[in-house]
Each structure stands twice: as C-alpha cells, then as structure tokens.
Design an enzyme around this catalytic site. Structure first.
Site, PDB file in Angstrom:
ATOM      1  N   GLY A  14       0.813  -1.218   0.000  1.00 30.56           N
ATOM      2  CA  GLY A  14       0.000   0.000   0.000  1.00 30.56           C
ATOM      3  C   GLY A  14       0.846   1.268   0.000  1.00 30.56           C
ATOM      4  O   GLY A  14       2.080   1.211  -0.071  1.00 30.56           O
ATOM      5  N   GLN A  15       0.164   2.398   0.072  1.00 29.82           N
ATOM      6  CA  GLN A  15       0.857   3.705   0.062  1.00 29.82           C
ATOM      7  C   GLN A  15       1.872   3.813   1.193  1.00 29.82           C
ATOM      8  O   GLN A  15       3.031   4.177   0.989  1.00 29.82           O
ATOM      9  CB  GLN A  15      -0.147   4.836   0.298  1.00 29.82           C
ATOM     10  CG  GLN A  15      -1.130   5.134  -0.775  1.00 29.82           C
ATOM     11  CD  GLN A  15      -1.723   6.516  -0.511  1.00 29.82           C
ATOM     12  OE1 GLN A  15      -1.086   7.522  -0.824  1.00 29.82           O
ATOM     13  NE2 GLN A  15      -2.914   6.575   0.050  1.00 29.82           N
ATOM     14  N   ASP A  40      -3.152 -13.299   4.511  1.00 30.69           N
ATOM     15  CA  ASP A  40      -4.309 -12.402   4.623  1.00 30.69           C
ATOM     16  C   ASP A  40      -4.542 -12.189   6.122  1.00 30.69           C
ATOM     17  O   ASP A  40      -4.588 -13.158   6.885  1.00 30.69           O
ATOM     18  CB  ASP A  40      -5.519 -13.085   3.964  1.00 30.69           C
ATOM     19  CG  ASP A  40      -6.746 -12.192   3.966  1.00 30.69           C
ATOM     20  OD1 ASP A  40      -7.314 -11.996   2.888  1.00 30.69           O
ATOM     21  OD2 ASP A  40      -7.147 -11.703   5.058  1.00 30.69           O
ATOM     22  N   ALA A  64      -5.479  -2.477   5.058  1.00 29.02           N
ATOM     23  CA  ALA A  64      -6.851  -2.000   5.283  1.00 29.02           C
ATOM     24  C   ALA A  64      -7.599  -1.986   3.960  1.00 29.02           C
ATOM     25  O   ALA A  64      -6.988  -2.016   2.888  1.00 29.02           O
ATOM     26  CB  ALA A  64      -6.835  -0.582   5.866  1.00 29.02           C
ATOM     27  N   THR A  66      -9.338   0.661   2.035  1.00 27.89           N
ATOM     28  CA  THR A  66      -9.308   2.130   2.153  1.00 27.89           C
ATOM     29  C   THR A  66     -10.211   2.846   1.145  1.00 27.89           C
ATOM     30  O   THR A  66     -10.243   4.079   1.143  1.00 27.89           O
ATOM     31  CB  THR A  66      -7.865   2.653   1.971  1.00 27.89           C
ATOM     32  OG1 THR A  66      -7.380   2.224   0.703  1.00 27.89           O
ATOM     33  CG2 THR A  66      -6.954   2.152   3.072  1.00 27.89           C
ATOM     34  N   THR A 105      -7.820   5.802  11.348  1.00 26.41           N
ATOM     35  CA  THR A 105      -8.219   6.907  10.471  1.00 26.41           C
ATOM     36  C   THR A 105      -8.955   8.039  11.185  1.00 26.41           C
ATOM     37  O   THR A 105      -9.636   7.817  12.198  1.00 26.41           O
ATOM     38  CB  THR A 105      -9.144   6.364   9.358  1.00 26.41           C
ATOM     39  OG1 THR A 105      -9.641   7.440   8.577  1.00 26.41           O
ATOM     40  CG2 THR A 105     -10.328   5.607   9.937  1.00 26.41           C
ATOM     41  N   ASP A 106      -8.849   9.223  10.589  1.00 30.92           N
ATOM     42  CA  ASP A 106      -9.630  10.384  11.025  1.00 30.92           C
ATOM     43  C   ASP A 106     -11.135  10.165  10.792  1.00 30.92           C
ATOM     44  O   ASP A 106     -11.958  10.834  11.410  1.00 30.92           O
ATOM     45  CB  ASP A 106      -9.171  11.639  10.274  1.00 30.92           C
ATOM     46  CG  ASP A 106      -9.173  11.468   8.761  1.00 30.92           C
ATOM     47  OD1 ASP A 106      -9.071  10.314   8.270  1.00 30.92           O
ATOM     48  OD2 ASP A 106      -9.268  12.482   8.036  1.00 30.92           O
ATOM     49  N   TYR A 129     -16.657   2.516   5.967  1.00 35.60           N
ATOM     50  CA  TYR A 129     -15.205   2.528   6.161  1.00 35.60           C
ATOM     51  C   TYR A 129     -14.865   2.907   7.607  1.00 35.60           C
ATOM     52  O   TYR A 129     -14.169   2.178   8.319  1.00 35.60           O
ATOM     53  CB  TYR A 129     -14.548   3.499   5.167  1.00 35.60           C
ATOM     54  CG  TYR A 129     -13.089   3.786   5.453  1.00 35.60           C
ATOM     55  CD1 TYR A 129     -12.116   2.814   5.257  1.00 35.60           C
ATOM     56  CD2 TYR A 129     -12.684   5.037   5.923  1.00 35.60           C
ATOM     57  CE1 TYR A 129     -10.772   3.082   5.528  1.00 35.60           C
ATOM     58  CE2 TYR A 129     -11.356   5.312   6.185  1.00 35.60           C
ATOM     59  CZ  TYR A 129     -10.399   4.334   5.994  1.00 35.60           C
ATOM     60  OH  TYR A 129      -9.079   4.599   6.256  1.00 35.60           O
ATOM     61  N   LYS A 133     -13.292   0.559  10.553  1.00 35.97           N
ATOM     62  CA  LYS A 133     -11.992   0.932  11.131  1.00 35.97           C
ATOM     63  C   LYS A 133     -12.125   1.114  12.652  1.00 35.97           C
ATOM     64  O   LYS A 133     -11.224   0.748  13.408  1.00 35.97           O
ATOM     65  CB  LYS A 133     -11.459   2.230  10.486  1.00 35.97           C
ATOM     66  CG  LYS A 133     -11.000   2.079   9.038  1.00 35.97           C
ATOM     67  CD  LYS A 133      -9.750   1.221   8.881  1.00 35.97           C
ATOM     68  CE  LYS A 133      -8.517   1.863   9.472  1.00 35.97           C
ATOM     69  NZ  LYS A 133      -7.314   1.007   9.209  1.00 35.97           N
TER      70      LYS A 133
HETATM   71  N1  NAP Z   1      -5.405   6.546   2.349  1.00 30.82           N
HETATM   72  C1  NAP Z   1      -5.811   7.490   3.203  1.00 30.82           C
HETATM   73  O1  NAP Z   1      -6.097   8.630   2.833  1.00 30.82           O
HETATM   74  C2  NAP Z   1      -5.908   7.161   4.676  1.00 30.82           C
HETATM   75  C3  NAP Z   1      -6.462   8.135   5.540  1.00 30.82           C
HETATM   76  C4  NAP Z   1      -6.542   7.830   6.903  1.00 30.82           C
HETATM   77  C5  NAP Z   1      -6.088   6.613   7.371  1.00 30.82           C
HETATM   78  N2  NAP Z   1      -5.576   5.703   6.501  1.00 30.82           N
HETATM   79  C6  NAP Z   1      -5.146   4.412   7.038  1.00 30.82           C
HETATM   80  O2  NAP Z   1      -3.748   4.287   6.776  1.00 30.82           O
HETATM   81  C7  NAP Z   1      -3.426   2.905   6.595  1.00 30.82           C
HETATM   82  C8  NAP Z   1      -2.631   2.737   5.315  1.00 30.82           C
HETATM   83  O3  NAP Z   1      -3.414   3.219   4.234  1.00 30.82           O
HETATM   84  P1  NAP Z   1      -2.859   3.187   2.723  1.00 30.82           P
HETATM   85  O4  NAP Z   1      -3.413   4.380   2.042  1.00 30.82           O
HETATM   86  O5  NAP Z   1      -1.404   2.900   2.731  1.00 30.82           O
HETATM   87  O6  NAP Z   1      -3.649   1.885   2.190  1.00 30.82           O
HETATM   88  P2  NAP Z   1      -3.642   1.271   0.712  1.00 30.82           P
HETATM   89  O7  NAP Z   1      -2.681   1.992  -0.156  1.00 30.82           O
HETATM   90  O8  NAP Z   1      -5.074   1.151   0.283  1.00 30.82           O
HETATM   91  O9  NAP Z   1      -3.049  -0.200   0.956  1.00 30.82           O
HETATM   92  C9  NAP Z   1      -3.792  -1.151   1.654  1.00 30.82           C
HETATM   93  C10 NAP Z   1      -2.924  -2.358   1.884  1.00 30.82           C
HETATM   94  O10 NAP Z   1      -3.665  -3.314   2.629  1.00 30.82           O
HETATM   95  C11 NAP Z   1      -3.501  -4.583   2.020  1.00 30.82           C
HETATM   96  N3  NAP Z   1      -4.658  -5.406   2.380  1.00 30.82           N
HETATM   97  C12 NAP Z   1      -5.974  -5.126   2.202  1.00 30.82           C
HETATM   98  N4  NAP Z   1      -6.723  -6.112   2.709  1.00 30.82           N
HETATM   99  C13 NAP Z   1      -5.860  -7.032   3.239  1.00 30.82           C
HETATM  100  C14 NAP Z   1      -6.027  -8.266   3.916  1.00 30.82           C
HETATM  101  N5  NAP Z   1      -7.258  -8.775   4.155  1.00 30.82           N
HETATM  102  N6  NAP Z   1      -4.917  -8.943   4.327  1.00 30.82           N
HETATM  103  C15 NAP Z   1      -3.675  -8.449   4.089  1.00 30.82           C
HETATM  104  N7  NAP Z   1      -3.458  -7.263   3.454  1.00 30.82           N
HETATM  105  C16 NAP Z   1      -4.548  -6.584   3.036  1.00 30.82           C
HETATM  106  C17 NAP Z   1      -3.383  -4.284   0.543  1.00 30.82           C
HETATM  107  O11 NAP Z   1      -2.835  -5.384  -0.136  1.00 30.82           O
HETATM  108  P3  NAP Z   1      -3.095  -5.598  -1.737  1.00 30.82           P
HETATM  109  O12 NAP Z   1      -2.311  -4.514  -2.423  1.00 30.82           O
HETATM  110  O13 NAP Z   1      -2.571  -6.963  -1.993  1.00 30.82           O
HETATM  111  O14 NAP Z   1      -4.569  -5.458  -1.913  1.00 30.82           O
HETATM  112  C18 NAP Z   1      -2.446  -3.073   0.604  1.00 30.82           C
HETATM  113  O15 NAP Z   1      -1.117  -3.501   0.803  1.00 30.82           O
HETATM  114  C19 NAP Z   1      -4.756   2.149   6.652  1.00 30.82           C
HETATM  115  O16 NAP Z   1      -4.949   1.677   7.954  1.00 30.82           O
HETATM  116  C20 NAP Z   1      -5.780   3.218   6.367  1.00 30.82           C
HETATM  117  O17 NAP Z   1      -7.052   2.914   6.930  1.00 30.82           O
HETATM  118  C21 NAP Z   1      -5.455   5.952   5.169  1.00 30.82           C
END
Ligand code: NAP
Length: 294
Positions: A14-15, A40, A64, A66, A105-106, A129, A133
């Site tokens: 992920g990001q 998983d 997550a 997301t 998350t916020d 979502y 969370k």
């Molecule tokens: N993005 C935002 O703006 C934001 C804002 C607030 C909080 N957050 C939180 O920050 C954290 C990181 O977010 P991010 O933006 O980096 O997320 P992201 O880019 O959407 O990446 C999600 C990651 O989770 C993995 N994943 C999803 N379901 C899974 C499962 N059941 N088992 C194992 N891996 C799984 C995905 O794997 P695959 O690539 O294989 O699917 C990917 O590596 C999360 O907790 C998110 O809720 C994000």
C-alpha cells in the site's frame, strides 16, 4: 553478532507500506513484509504461523480496505480487512507478547467538532469505512495490552491511488478542476507517516507505552487548498497545473458521507515519542517533485 529482530509489516504493497519497505532500519532490526497472498490478515492460521516463526520486535499493520465510497457496497470485504483482520492480529500478537502498531483513520470522527480532534474525543463514524476501522481499533485496544493505534488522515504519496496523483493526472487534460472546499483536514505524506511508524516500532520504550495517537503533517487545509498547493509546486517545477474552482460537498455527492472537519491534533505523539510532523506544504512539494520527476 546477534540476529536482527524482525518487524513484521502487513499492508506492504500500500501507500504507507511501500514507504516502510524502502526505509533503512536501525542496526538490530530487519523488516519482514508478507504479501496479502502469503498472509491475509483475516486468516488466523496464516497469521499464527507467521508469528510463531521467530523473534519479533513489533507488528505494524497498515493493511486496510481504504476505498471509502466502495466500502458502502462492500461491507463484508471492508469488515474483513478493517475489523476482523486487526482482531486476529491483536489476538495473535498478544499470544506471543508482541507489541502491535495499528494504523487507523480520522474518519472514525463525525466532523462536528470545531477544533482539531484529540485522541480521546468521542468517535461517531459516518460510513462503512469509518465504522469498520473503529471496530478494528476497539478490537486492538481491548485485546493486546501492548498496542499503539495511530490515527492518520488524507494520506498521499508516490505509491498507490491518492488525491495528489489524481490532481496531477487531471491537470494533464484539463485547464480547470472543481474541488470541494468545505471539508477541513490534515494532509499526511505516506513517507512521513512511515518514518513515524518506524520510530515507534524501534523505540526503546515501545513496550511501556500503550494507547491511541494522532499523526498527520502539521497544519490544515481543505481539498481545494490541497489541490492549489499541488499545482503551485507542480507549476514551479515545470509540471502540469490547472485552475481550481472551489465547490461545496453538496455540489459533489458521494456514496459515503465524510466528516466536514477531521483535523487531527498531534501534540500527544510529539510529547510521548518526540515525533514532530513537518508542515503539510513541504510534504506536498516532496511528493509532487518525485511524481513529476523534477
Ligand atoms: N489513504 C488514506 O487517505 C488514509 C487516511 C486515513 C487513514 N488511513 C489508514 O492508513 C493505513 C494505510 O493506508 P494506505 O493508504 O497505505 O492503504 P492502501 O494503499 O489502500 O493499501 C492497503 C494495503 O492493505 C492490504 N490489504 C488489504 N486487505 C488485506 C487483507 N485482508 N490482508 C492483508 N493485506 C490486506 C493491501 O494489499 P493488496 O495490495 O494486496 O490489496 C495493501 O497492501 C490504513 O490503515 C488506512 O485505513 C489511510
């Protein structure tokens, strides 16, 4: 020479996870990041087997679901990744006495507060979502006494899908983009959050601290303000830019409701861990520069 202690990362594609995988870890630590296909987080047997395998200093969970709008119609998948998975991780890390650093998350807040949100403000998510969370947070909090929950917001970076990349893509073909200007939040660079998570995971007092912390870049803006900052830096470096027209949330209906205010107060993580976020504008400049190859 003693063997390096492992830090296990879930969500490494992920990001935020991608940034964690590019960090250089302090001596004595090595990162292990199974793919989702390998483990998983909702699969208890797979998680248990991984955690039984060695000396683990900490588990970091950035995995997550997301996709905020898609979650409204994918409740089961969102629940598996955001609530069931963290519950499994909490139980299995507790069994092995391993600290769990879990990212949240916020969007656990409803946005009705006027000021930035503190860690102990009441939660009241507006959509699937945020609800899933929050369930994940509650499972972690009630299960593993050695946990840190790190809430973040408005994440953008070089990898994955995010608002900054979308703005730069739109500016390739449009002179004008219309962007919501009445939701306020705390933009956060994935790389800055990754560095903060690494500091927590390798901190000497990790086992003595437990609780919920906020991490976001310093300052606040609206999505419109963020778009303008993206284009300001992009234009200055010869990249794509567009004029930004402010619109309201009502002008841009989405399947999931979002909080009108989700700014996060970061004083606690500064006080307890000495992690001081830099201003969001500087983080935007870094990411834009890397995305446009300047
Ligand atoms: N993005 C935002 O703006 C934001 C804002 C607030 C909080 N957050 C939180 O920050 C954290 C990181 O977010 P991010 O933006 O980096 O997320 P992201 O880019 O959407 O990446 C999600 C990651 O989770 C993995 N994943 C999803 N379901 C899974 C499962 N059941 N088992 C194992 N891996 C799984 C995905 O794997 P695959 O690539 O294989 O699917 C990917 O590596 C999360 O907790 C998110 O809720 C994000």
């Amino acid at each position: 020479m003693t063997a390096a202690r492992r830090i296990v990362l879930f969500g490494g594609s992920g990001q935020v996870g991608s940034e964690l995988r590019t960090l250089t870890w302090p001596e004595g630590f090595a990162l292990l990041s199974p793919t989702r296909r390998e483990v998983d987080i909702g699969d208890r047997a797979a998680v248990a087997a991984l955690l039984a395998a060695g000396d683990i200093a900490a588990v970091i969970n950035t995995a997550a679901w997301t996709a905020v709008d898609a979650a409204e119609d994918a409740r089961d998948e969102a629940h598996r990744a955001n609530a069931l998975g963290p519950a499994v991780l909490a139980e299995e890390t507790r069994r092995h006495g391993v600290p769990l650093i879990h990212v949240s998350t916020d969007y656990v807040f409803d946005g009705s507060k006027v000021a930035p949100y503190d860690e102990d403000d009441p939660t009241a998510p507006l959509g699937v979502y945020g609800t899933t969370k929050l369930a994940g947070e509650e499972a972690v909090r009630s299960t593993n006494p050695h946990h840190l929950i790190v809430r973040t917001a408005w994440v953008f970076g070089r990898h994955g899908t995010n608002f900054v990349k979308t703005m730069l893509r739109l500016a390739e073909t449009r002179d004008l983009v219309r962007v919501v200007d009445d939701q306020r939040g705390s933009p956060t660079a994935a790389a800055d959050l990754a560095a903060a998570l690494a500091t927590l995971a390798t901190s000497a007092n990790l086992r003595d601290r437990s609780g919920t912390y906020h991490f976001a870049n310093r300052g606040e803006t609206t999505w419109c303000g963020l778009a303008r900052e993206v284009f300001r830096h992009s234009a200055a470096r010869g990249g794509p830019s567009a004029e930004v027209e402010p619109i309201t949330t009502a002008d841009y209906p989405t399947p999931a409701r979002r909080p009108m205010n989700s700014r996060l107060d970061t004083a606690m993580i500064e006080r307890d861990f000495g992690i001081v976020p830099r201003p969001w504008q500087a983080a935007v400049d870094d990411v834009v520069r890397s995305l446009i190859g300047a």
